[in-house]
Write a protein that holds these residues in place. Structure first.
Motif, short mmCIF file in Angstrom:
data_model
loop_
_atom_site.label_atom_id
_atom_site.label_comp_id
_atom_site.label_asym_id
_atom_site.label_seq_id
_atom_site.Cartn_x
_atom_site.Cartn_y
_atom_site.Cartn_z
N LEU A 1 0.82 -1.21 0.00
CA LEU A 1 0.00 0.00 0.00
C LEU A 1 0.86 1.27 0.00
N SER A 2 2.15 1.13 0.28
CA SER A 2 3.04 2.29 0.22
C SER A 2 3.19 2.81 -1.20
N LEU A 3 2.80 2.00 -2.20
CA LEU A 3 2.89 2.42 -3.59
C LEU A 3 1.70 3.30 -4.00
N ALA A 4 0.66 3.33 -3.19
CA ALA A 4 -0.52 4.11 -3.53
C ALA A 4 -0.21 5.60 -3.51
N GLU A 5 -0.97 6.37 -4.29
CA GLU A 5 -0.81 7.81 -4.31
C GLU A 5 -1.16 8.40 -2.95
N SER A 6 -0.54 9.52 -2.61
CA SER A 6 -0.73 10.12 -1.29
C SER A 6 -2.17 10.56 -1.06
N TRP A 7 -2.90 10.89 -2.13
CA TRP A 7 -4.27 11.37 -1.99
C TRP A 7 -5.27 10.22 -1.85
N THR B 1 -4.75 2.64 -6.23
CA THR B 1 -3.56 3.01 -6.99
C THR B 1 -2.34 2.16 -6.66
N ALA B 2 -2.38 1.40 -5.56
CA ALA B 2 -1.29 0.45 -5.32
C ALA B 2 -1.29 -0.61 -6.42
N TYR B 3 -2.49 -1.02 -6.88
CA TYR B 3 -2.59 -2.00 -7.96
C TYR B 3 -2.25 -1.36 -9.31
N ASP B 4 -2.36 -0.03 -9.43
CA ASP B 4 -1.93 0.64 -10.66
C ASP B 4 -0.42 0.59 -10.80
N ALA B 5 0.28 0.68 -9.68
CA ALA B 5 1.73 0.86 -9.71
C ALA B 5 2.52 -0.43 -9.85
N VAL B 6 2.04 -1.52 -9.26
CA VAL B 6 2.84 -2.74 -9.21
C VAL B 6 3.10 -3.29 -10.62
N PRO B 7 4.22 -3.98 -10.81
CA PRO B 7 4.54 -4.51 -12.15
C PRO B 7 3.50 -5.48 -12.68
N HIS B 8 2.79 -6.18 -11.79
CA HIS B 8 1.79 -7.17 -12.20
C HIS B 8 0.38 -6.63 -12.03
N GLY C 1 5.27 1.85 -11.02
CA GLY C 1 4.89 3.25 -11.09
C GLY C 1 3.59 3.45 -11.83
N MET C 2 3.18 4.71 -11.99
CA MET C 2 1.91 5.04 -12.59
C MET C 2 2.02 5.13 -14.11
#
Length: 376
Positions: free
Chosen positions: A41-47, A126-133, A248-249
């Protein structure tokens, strides 16, 4: 036939993915931890508002995990009928703070129904947006053979070293060095203090390196500024968090071979299982124009795509003026509606989570979840 010396294996070795026995359970907190391991969840956007949003009173165990893109009231009733103990909703159903939980608004009713039926709600968004998979990687598969890099790479959650800054300077006099080190050691939030021999302008000196916080940096600079020669030779580096590979996004995708815009449209419609998509042709472009680079972002991608050089932008929705800007720059735009660029990922997610969770629980995908917009 059992081979000689082979151990006797009793069924089941693990819970079946399709027909899990009733004893296939995971404690809620253990499951949430495992979901965090799957996509931090640390990959999620701050907002964003991610994580466990609704938690029934403990102890709470999960036999059925219910996947949906949007948690509407219709989908919640489906989850209740499927006897789900946890709903994983890609979009967070609770985003703006709730001042009360009543029967007056549909989002409040979701919380009421969840707690009445002891159903937890978890959102990764957005955590799922960022991960490679994740979602964007899945969306890129619709383009065919290509290589992809994140448009906005994600940084690691922490720095390899403590502190936010690194300070380096050289001291020639051993007496001055001892005095400086004594004062520096008295400053709080100093770490990684090291000294090494160095030769500067033909003189034997000692190079001092340290890491420190923003607050400590002010004290270190004040100390070093007492000697103008030392101060002007001091180097201060801002420590950046390292970028995570393939994370990343958005994605900038380079196709292995250029294809016509018309062919790309066909691939996208097939991948998303859509009879219709929306197209804005870039200035000077036609359906036969070749496409080599595609910038994409699932959902609403304007902020991520804007300014990217590409032949085509692919996303769910963009504002009218952002579309005009892209078209004016010769970039074609394909819009598929917001959740249509995300929902198809759920089937792939189901299989990936089944492996990640070692088939310990039943995982089902909503049949009621759908994009609210239709072509009529």
């Amino acid at each position: 036939m059992l081979l000689p010396g082979a151990p006797l294996l009793r069924w089941p070795l693990r819970c079946s993915l399709r027909h899990p026995p009733a004893r296939c359970l995971m404690e809620l907190r253990a499951l949430v931890s495992a979901l965090g391991d799957f996509a931090s969840l640390s990959l999620a956007e701050s907002w964003d508002n991610v994580g466990l949003l609704v938690e029934p009173s403990p102890p709470h165990t999960v036999n059925t995990l219910f996947l949906t893109n949007d948690l509407t009231e219709e989908v919640m009733e489906e989850a209740v009928q499927r006897k789900a103990e946890l709903v994983l909703s890609y979009h967070p159903p609770i985003f703006a703070p709730l001042k009360r939980v009543t029967w007056q608004t549909w989002k409040e009713r979701l919380v009421v129904r969840a707690l009445e039926h002891r159903v937890g709600i978890y959102s990764p968004h957005t955590a799922y947006d960022a991960v490679p998979h994740g979602v964007n990687a899945w969306l890129a598969k619709g383009l065919g053979a290509c290589t992809c890099i994140p448009l906005r790479p994600s940084a690691a959650p922490s720095q390899p070293a403590e502190g936010t800054h690194r300070v380096e300077f050289c001291v020639g006099s051993p007496e001055r060095l001892d005095t400086l080190l004594s004062k520096i050691r008295g400053i709080q939030e100093i770490s990684c203090l090291t000294t090494l021999p160095a030769r500067v302008e033909g003189e034997e000196q000692t190079r001092v390196t340290l890491s420190c916080s923003q607050k400590a940096l002010l004290e270190v600079v004040a100390l070093l500024s007492q000697n103008s020669l030392l101060y002007h030779r001091t180097e201060i580096l801002l420590l950046q968090k390292p970028l995570l590979p393939h994370t990343g996004m958005g994605r900038l995708c380079t196709l292995s071979e250029p294809v016509s815009l018309s062919d790309v449209m066909g691939r996208i419609k097939s991948h998303l299982k859509l009879p219709h998509i929306r197209l804005a042709l870039g200035t000077g472009k036609a359906l036969e124009s070749p496409v080599k680079k595609v910038a994409l972002c699932a959902g609403s991608g304007s902020s991520v795509l804007k300014g990217t050089e590409a032949d085509l932008y692919l996303t769910g929705e963009m504002s009218h003026h952002d579309v005009l800007d892209a078209v004016a720059n010769g970039i074609s735009v394909i819009l598929c509606e917001h959740s249509n660029t995300e929902r198809g990922f759920l089937s792939e997610l189901r299989e990936a989570l089944a492996v990640h969770l070692q088939n310990k629980i039943n995982i089902v995908v909503s049949e009621k979840d759908r994009d609210p917009l239709q072509v009529v």
